[in-house]
Design an enzyme around this catalytic site. Sequence first.
Site, short mmCIF file in Angstrom:
data_model
loop_
_atom_site.label_atom_id
_atom_site.label_comp_id
_atom_site.label_asym_id
_atom_site.label_seq_id
_atom_site.Cartn_x
_atom_site.Cartn_y
_atom_site.Cartn_z
N ASP A 1 0.85 -1.20 0.00
CA ASP A 1 0.00 0.00 0.00
C ASP A 1 0.89 1.25 0.00
OD1 ASP A 1 -3.21 0.55 1.00
OD2 ASP A 1 -1.77 2.20 1.15
N ASN B 1 -12.84 -2.98 2.43
CA ASN B 1 -13.80 -1.89 2.52
C ASN B 1 -14.71 -1.95 1.31
OD1 ASN B 1 -12.59 -0.82 4.88
ND2 ASN B 1 -10.97 0.10 3.64
N VAL C 1 -10.93 3.11 -3.63
CA VAL C 1 -10.58 2.68 -4.99
C VAL C 1 -11.61 1.63 -5.44
CG1 VAL C 1 -8.83 1.63 -6.46
CG2 VAL C 1 -8.14 3.10 -4.55
N HIS D 1 -10.36 -5.08 -3.58
CA HIS D 1 -9.03 -5.33 -3.03
C HIS D 1 -9.14 -5.77 -1.58
CE1 HIS D 1 -10.05 -1.06 -2.63
NE2 HIS D 1 -9.40 -1.05 -1.47
N MET D 2 -8.19 -6.58 -1.18
CA MET D 2 -8.07 -7.04 0.19
C MET D 2 -6.83 -6.39 0.80
SD MET D 2 -9.25 -9.39 2.38
CE MET D 2 -9.84 -10.88 1.55
#
Length: 123
Positions: free
Chosen positions: A33, A91, A100, A104-105
């Site tokens: 990230d 999320n 975004v 994604h995890m």
Amino acid sequence: MTYDPSNIFARILRSEIPCKKIAEDTYFLAFHDVSPRAPVHALVIPKGAFTDAHDFHKNATSAEIVGFYKGVAQVVDILGVHNSGFRQICNCGVNGGQEVPHYHMHILGGRKLGPMVSVVSDE
Ligand code: DGP
């Protein structure tokens, strides 16, 4: 929500934007990230165009789902956080705080992460 192919993770998948890659195969790409919230903070994204977790779970093929989640496990092993503990976060949508719009995890670890969610009073 319609998938927006100009989102930042789609651009990373097309190699238009660089990332610090951790692992990749047919079904997933994992990278660090850009704004880490913990000593370990990685993102795992499917290769397919899915807006969020619900879209992925409903519409991905079985092979895409298995490939993605096996990839998550592979990344946890590479990061070395299994024994010390870690958190996986997806999320989803506005209330979930998703920024975004490509599924994604997050994988976070390297320190104690505190409560699952902050307590916010409506009053
Ligand atoms: P979320 O709020 O769940 O949608 O998280 C999006 C995450 O993506 C956030 O932690 C920051 C990260 N991020 C945003 N833009 C970039 C980027 O260009 N590169 C990388 N590596 N991460 C990004």
